[in-house]
Enzyme design. Structure first.
Site, PDB file in Angstrom:
ATOM      1  N   CYS A  83       0.840  -1.203   0.000  1.00 10.81           N
ATOM      2  CA  CYS A  83       0.000   0.000   0.000  1.00 10.81           C
ATOM      3  C   CYS A  83       0.873   1.250   0.000  1.00 10.81           C
ATOM      4  O   CYS A  83       2.014   1.228   0.435  1.00 10.81           O
ATOM      5  CB  CYS A  83      -0.866   0.035   1.242  1.00 10.81           C
ATOM      6  SG  CYS A  83      -1.809  -1.465   1.479  1.00 10.81           S
TER       7      CYS A  83
ATOM      8  N   TRP B 166      -3.022  -2.566  -1.657  1.00 12.56           N
ATOM      9  CA  TRP B 166      -2.674  -3.904  -2.126  1.00 12.56           C
ATOM     10  C   TRP B 166      -3.363  -4.848  -1.153  1.00 12.56           C
ATOM     11  O   TRP B 166      -3.018  -4.879   0.019  1.00 12.56           O
ATOM     12  CB  TRP B 166      -1.152  -4.087  -2.107  1.00 12.56           C
ATOM     13  CG  TRP B 166      -0.735  -5.387  -2.706  1.00 12.56           C
ATOM     14  CD1 TRP B 166      -0.404  -6.531  -2.047  1.00 12.56           C
ATOM     15  CD2 TRP B 166      -0.630  -5.673  -4.093  1.00 12.56           C
ATOM     16  NE1 TRP B 166      -0.110  -7.515  -2.950  1.00 12.56           N
ATOM     17  CE2 TRP B 166      -0.234  -7.025  -4.207  1.00 12.56           C
ATOM     18  CE3 TRP B 166      -0.841  -4.937  -5.268  1.00 12.56           C
ATOM     19  CZ2 TRP B 166      -0.039  -7.646  -5.441  1.00 12.56           C
ATOM     20  CZ3 TRP B 166      -0.637  -5.558  -6.492  1.00 12.56           C
ATOM     21  CH2 TRP B 166      -0.243  -6.898  -6.565  1.00 12.56           C
TER      22      TRP B 166
ATOM     23  N   GLU C  77      27.458 -14.161  -5.990  1.00  6.71           N
ATOM     24  CA  GLU C  77      26.865 -12.828  -5.972  1.00  6.71           C
ATOM     25  C   GLU C  77      27.900 -11.773  -5.552  1.00  6.71           C
ATOM     26  O   GLU C  77      27.961 -10.687  -6.128  1.00  6.71           O
ATOM     27  CB  GLU C  77      25.636 -12.831  -5.038  1.00  6.71           C
ATOM     28  CG  GLU C  77      24.958 -11.503  -4.840  1.00  6.71           C
ATOM     29  CD  GLU C  77      24.443 -10.847  -6.116  1.00  6.71           C
ATOM     30  OE1 GLU C  77      24.457 -11.485  -7.185  1.00  6.71           O
ATOM     31  OE2 GLU C  77      24.064  -9.663  -6.036  1.00  6.71           O
TER      32      GLU C  77
ATOM     33  N   LYS D  86      29.025  -8.647  -7.858  1.00  3.99           N
ATOM     34  CA  LYS D  86      28.943  -7.249  -7.403  1.00  3.99           C
ATOM     35  C   LYS D  86      30.284  -6.565  -7.619  1.00  3.99           C
ATOM     36  O   LYS D  86      30.348  -5.469  -8.154  1.00  3.99           O
ATOM     37  CB  LYS D  86      28.596  -7.147  -5.905  1.00  3.99           C
ATOM     38  CG  LYS D  86      27.186  -7.370  -5.458  1.00  3.99           C
ATOM     39  CD  LYS D  86      26.164  -6.404  -5.946  1.00  3.99           C
ATOM     40  CE  LYS D  86      25.669  -6.791  -7.310  1.00  3.99           C
ATOM     41  NZ  LYS D  86      24.453  -7.531  -7.407  1.00  3.99           N
TER      42      LYS D  86
ATOM     43  N   HIS E  82      40.587 -28.427  -6.806  1.00  2.44           N
ATOM     44  CA  HIS E  82      40.526 -29.141  -8.087  1.00  2.44           C
ATOM     45  C   HIS E  82      40.980 -28.261  -9.241  1.00  2.44           C
ATOM     46  O   HIS E  82      40.405 -28.308 -10.333  1.00  2.44           O
ATOM     47  CB  HIS E  82      39.110 -29.663  -8.325  1.00  2.44           C
ATOM     48  CG  HIS E  82      38.671 -30.635  -7.275  1.00  2.44           C
ATOM     49  ND1 HIS E  82      39.210 -31.893  -7.144  1.00  2.44           N
ATOM     50  CD2 HIS E  82      37.771 -30.513  -6.265  1.00  2.44           C
ATOM     51  CE1 HIS E  82      38.662 -32.513  -6.111  1.00  2.44           C
ATOM     52  NE2 HIS E  82      37.785 -31.680  -5.562  1.00  2.44           N
TER      53      HIS E  82
ATOM     54  N   ASN F 272      -1.483   1.937   6.082  1.00  2.00           N
ATOM     55  CA  ASN F 272      -0.580   1.021   5.400  1.00  2.00           C
ATOM     56  C   ASN F 272      -0.011   0.097   6.472  1.00  2.00           C
ATOM     57  O   ASN F 272       0.451   0.572   7.502  1.00  2.00           O
ATOM     58  CB  ASN F 272       0.518   1.884   4.745  1.00  2.00           C
ATOM     59  CG  ASN F 272       1.602   1.068   4.105  1.00  2.00           C
ATOM     60  OD1 ASN F 272       1.488  -0.141   3.970  1.00  2.00           O
ATOM     61  ND2 ASN F 272       2.661   1.741   3.700  1.00  2.00           N
ATOM     62  N   GLY F 273      -0.068  -1.214   6.281  1.00  2.00           N
ATOM     63  CA  GLY F 273       0.450  -2.151   7.280  1.00  2.00           C
ATOM     64  C   GLY F 273      -0.600  -3.196   7.624  1.00  2.00           C
ATOM     65  O   GLY F 273      -1.520  -3.445   6.841  1.00  2.00           O
TER      66      GLY F 273
ATOM     67  N   LYS G 192      20.585  -0.661 -16.947  1.00  2.00           N
ATOM     68  CA  LYS G 192      19.907  -1.339 -15.842  1.00  2.00           C
ATOM     69  C   LYS G 192      19.263  -2.667 -16.227  1.00  2.00           C
ATOM     70  O   LYS G 192      19.455  -3.668 -15.591  1.00  2.00           O
ATOM     71  CB  LYS G 192      18.861  -0.407 -15.236  1.00  2.00           C
ATOM     72  CG  LYS G 192      18.082  -0.998 -14.100  1.00  2.00           C
ATOM     73  CD  LYS G 192      18.947  -1.208 -12.889  1.00  2.00           C
ATOM     74  CE  LYS G 192      18.554  -2.422 -12.095  1.00  2.00           C
ATOM     75  NZ  LYS G 192      19.460  -2.741 -11.056  1.00  2.00           N
TER      76      LYS G 192
ATOM     77  N   ARG H  20       4.939   0.650  -5.936  1.00  2.00           N
ATOM     78  CA  ARG H  20       4.741  -0.277  -4.815  1.00  2.00           C
ATOM     79  C   ARG H  20       3.703  -1.343  -5.133  1.00  2.00           C
ATOM     80  O   ARG H  20       3.577  -2.319  -4.401  1.00  2.00           O
ATOM     81  CB  ARG H  20       4.306   0.504  -3.561  1.00  2.00           C
ATOM     82  CG  ARG H  20       5.373   1.468  -3.058  1.00  2.00           C
ATOM     83  CD  ARG H  20       4.818   2.439  -2.049  1.00  2.00           C
ATOM     84  NE  ARG H  20       4.536   1.839  -0.761  1.00  2.00           N
ATOM     85  CZ  ARG H  20       5.411   1.679   0.217  1.00  2.00           C
ATOM     86  NH1 ARG H  20       6.652   2.092   0.042  1.00  2.00           N
ATOM     87  NH2 ARG H  20       5.070   1.144   1.355  1.00  2.00           N
TER      88      ARG H  20
ATOM     89  N   GLU I 268      31.346  -6.048 -11.361  1.00  4.89           N
ATOM     90  CA  GLU I 268      30.432  -5.154 -12.068  1.00  4.89           C
ATOM     91  C   GLU I 268      30.732  -3.676 -11.796  1.00  4.89           C
ATOM     92  O   GLU I 268      30.577  -2.835 -12.676  1.00  4.89           O
ATOM     93  CB  GLU I 268      29.034  -5.508 -11.556  1.00  4.89           C
ATOM     94  CG  GLU I 268      27.889  -4.810 -12.142  1.00  4.89           C
ATOM     95  CD  GLU I 268      26.567  -5.326 -11.569  1.00  4.89           C
ATOM     96  OE1 GLU I 268      25.574  -5.141 -12.247  1.00  4.89           O
ATOM     97  OE2 GLU I 268      26.524  -5.882 -10.450  1.00  4.89           O
TER      98      GLU I 268
HETATM   99  C1  F6R Z   1      23.645  -7.438 -11.144  1.00  4.21           C
HETATM  100  C2  F6R Z   1      22.424  -7.210 -11.901  1.00  4.21           C
HETATM  101  C3  F6R Z   1      22.122  -8.113 -13.037  1.00  4.21           C
HETATM  102  C4  F6R Z   1      20.645  -8.499 -13.038  1.00  4.21           C
HETATM  103  C5  F6R Z   1      20.309  -9.271 -14.314  1.00  4.21           C
HETATM  104  C6  F6R Z   1      18.882  -9.759 -14.310  1.00  4.21           C
HETATM  105  O1  F6R Z   1      23.830  -6.513 -10.113  1.00  4.21           O
HETATM  106  O2  F6R Z   1      21.676  -6.291 -11.629  1.00  4.21           O
HETATM  107  O3  F6R Z   1      22.933  -9.242 -13.024  1.00  4.21           O
HETATM  108  O4  F6R Z   1      20.396  -9.273 -11.910  1.00  4.21           O
HETATM  109  O5  F6R Z   1      20.530  -8.451 -15.429  1.00  4.21           O
HETATM  110  O6  F6R Z   1      17.998  -8.696 -14.242  1.00  4.21           O
HETATM  111  P1  F6R Z   1      16.517  -8.896 -13.771  1.00  4.21           P
HETATM  112  O7  F6R Z   1      16.538  -9.375 -12.375  1.00  4.21           O
HETATM  113  O8  F6R Z   1      15.895  -7.523 -13.892  1.00  4.21           O
HETATM  114  O9  F6R Z   1      15.878  -9.884 -14.684  1.00  4.21           O
END
Ligand code: F6R
Length: 599
Positions: free
Chosen positions: A2, A75, A475, A479, A498, A99-100, A594, A27, A482
């Protein structure tokens, strides 16, 4: 999740409220409503579906001059998405948005019904407005009545209430659910669930502490138990959106403890997990799960594959979407095909989903963006509720994906009878600690800042871990590479011997994830082998380890997932600080956009 907005001022109130709600659309919501009050007259409008429907209903309604208003996107948690269940909820002369979750709403409702109150909706929220009107009969002033009302609520809430008995006042309270109040030099006052609707409107904002209760009028803003601390809100959108942090990535790391609460709300109970998104008919005949995703989302999937098999005893396999779509996969209709995506637009994941649908599989999306292509295509969706993720390096989206997948594991485990009631209760209790763990894990930020200067060169990084800490190692490496452009690999700790151990020397940096609750001694002996070959070791663990060159001490926990979430934050902070020292813009790394939507 919400969303709430509120306004006091002399601009067109309806427009202020609907524009504010639009900023909160990310949201997710299924209905919306507003209440506008001028000189004691209240008009309310509600509509199911998109804000355009609410706009349609209010197109002939306009205000001029001073007034107050509250608005809400809902929601559904208690009761279906209908106009009756949409907020604002009304008493005889007051209106509320919330909200909550009010956990004790049934008790309050019964008590009020005995006093003759008639309820119109199936929501938990409606009790607030009736309780307030009952308290108003007992108290000399309305603020005392409002405080007495709030005192009786258990659960999480952000509440705005207006009443014809105080025509220029908005009462507010916050515990557990976010709410921000803003004001400007023109004397306007704004409320919202996040700063997005306030940017460009308010010049200063106060982020309310839990337990705050107060009221605002055009002349005065009053809050208890502490005065509100107003801080300037930058006028330019970009600076304002970063909320004082250097980068969106940093802001989003810090937001994790808040958004993980949003992810859990209404879904995690004391002894059960509820996913209204999944009904028994949908799950009938499902005996196995295939998870499919890219990048960070793939790491969340891989993490959960350990949990599904361990807790729910379900065969699971995990596919990288860009591989899956060019295979000739064998798909059977007892498989639930689950795609995981922050954006909901990743081309490979979308195509994999299309293939699964064409093969006749039932499909589920775990996604952060409502109405995205993946959400529209999947048969069912669980929204992760992380809020907009602006940093290119995914952080809070990953945290919420892992949380949803852990919840889903328990949801299946309960359905399949593979956990005892006692285990289920324990798991849920540990799960409820996660927001606190995320908050505490930020304590190592300074340490990560200091350590980062020693990790700016070398010929590579190995992040190593076992079990669920192996996907977390993947991961961590993702990070780091990247945003720092340094070479990093995630590896199962037991696999180093190995082959990769041949790379070990002082210029090879090993980031060792050494949780105490899972395979500690095994991981330790793997790290010892690397140390013996002079690799530089940075150990992340709650226990000191004398063969490590550097150390980040985490808090002791009793559950591996709590150690997981804490170490996740350490990896995020460390990668970010290394990248910042190298002079990189961590929000916009080179060569990356992104969401990769095109091939
Ligand atoms: C790493 C990153 C990417 C996304 C990937 C999938 O920090 O952001 O590896 O995880 O491009 O993107 P989504 O999750 O939007 O399908």
């Amino acid at each position: 999740m919400c969303g709430i907005v509120g306004y006091i001022g002399d601009r067109e109130i309806k427009k202020q409220l609907i524009d504010g709600l639009r900023e909160l659309e990310y949201r997710g919501y299924d209905s919306a409503g507003i209440a506008v009050m001028q000189e004691g007259n209240i008009s309310t409008f509600k509509a199911v579906g998109k804000l355009a429907n609410l706009e349609g209903k209010t197109k002939d309604f306009r205000t001029e001059g001073m007034g107050v208003g509250i608005g809400h996107t809902r929601w559904a948690t208690h009761g279906k998405p209908t106009e009756l269940n949409a907020h604002p909820h009304m008493g005889e002369y007051s209106y509320v948005v919330h909200n909550g979750i009010i956990e004790n709403y049934r008790e309050i409702k019964e008590m009020l019904e005995e006093l003759g109150v008639r309820f119109l909706s199936q929501t938990d929220t409606e009790v607030i407005v009736h309780l307030f009107e009952k308290e108003a009969e007992r108290h000399a002033d309305l603020f005392s009545a409002f405080k007495a009302t709030i005192d009786q609520l258990d659960g999480a809430y952000a509440v705005l209430l207006v009443t014809q008995k105080a025509p220029d006042t908005v009462f507010f309270a916050r515990k557990g659910s976010p709410m921000i109040i803003g004001r400007n030099k023109e004397g306007e006052v704004f409320f919202a669930s996040s700063d997005a609707p306030l940017i460009g409107e308010a010049t200063e904002v106060a982020y309310m502490e839990d337990g705050t209760v107060g009221y605002a009028t055009p002349e005065k803003i009053y809050a208890e138990p502490d005065e509100l601390l107003f801080v300037p809100l930058a006028g330019d959108k970009l600076t304002a959106q970063k909320g004082g942090y250097r980068f969106f990535m940093e802001k989003e790391i810090y937001e994790q403890y808040d958004v993980i609460g949003d992810t859990m709300i209404g879904r995690v109970l004391d002894d059960d997990i509820v996913f209204e998104e999944l009904d028994d008919a949908f799950l009938e005949g499902i005996t196995r799960i295939k998870l499919c995703a890219c990048g960070t989302s793939y790491h969340a999937a891989l993490t959960s594959s350990y949990l599904f098999e361990r807790m729910a005893k379900m065969p699971v396999n995990v596919e990288i979407a860009s591989e899956f779509r060019y295979k000739e996969p064998l798909l059977t209709d007892d498989t639930l095909f689950v795609v995981i995506s922050q954006s909901g637009e990743t081309a490979d994941t979308l195509e994999a989903l299309r293939m699964a649908k064409e093969a006749g599989l039932k499909t589920l999306a775990i996604c952060n963006v409502d109405n995205s292509s993946i959400v529209r295509l999947a048969d069912a969706t669980i929204l992760t509720r992380a809020g907009i993720e602006k940093g290119v390096a995914s952080t809070k989206a990953f945290a919420t994906q892992v949380m949803v997948l852990w919840m889903l594991t328990l949801f299946f485990a309960k359905k399949r009878g593979t956990v005892t009631d006692a285990t289920m209760r324990d798991e849920l209790r540990y799960m409820s600690y996660v927001p606190k763990v995320l908050q505490k894990s930020l304590e190592v930020h300074e340490k990560c800042k200091r350590l980062s200067k020693r990790y700016l060169h070398g010929h590579g990084f190995f992040f190593i871990g076992r079990d669920i800490f192996f996907p977390l190692a993947l991961e961590g490496a993702l990070k780091l590479k990247e945003i720092s452009y340094l070479h990093a690999e995630g590896y199962p700790a037991g696999e180093m011997k190995h082959g990769p151990i041949a790379l070990a020397d002082a210029e090879l940096f090993t980031i060792a994830l050494m949780p105490k609750t899972l395979l500690y001694d095994k991981t330790k002996s793997n790290v010892e082998e690397l140390s013996a070959r002079d690799s530089t070791i940075l150990a992340i663990s709650p226990e000191m380890f004398d063969l490590a060159d550097d150390f980040i001490l985490t808090h002791p926990h009793k559950h591996p997932m709590l150690e997981f979430f804490e170490m996740m934050v350490v990896e995020q902070l460390l990668s970010m600080e290394i990248a910042i020292r190298l002079g990189n813009d961590v929000d916009m790394p080179r060569n990356l956009a992104k969401s990769v939507t095109v091939e």
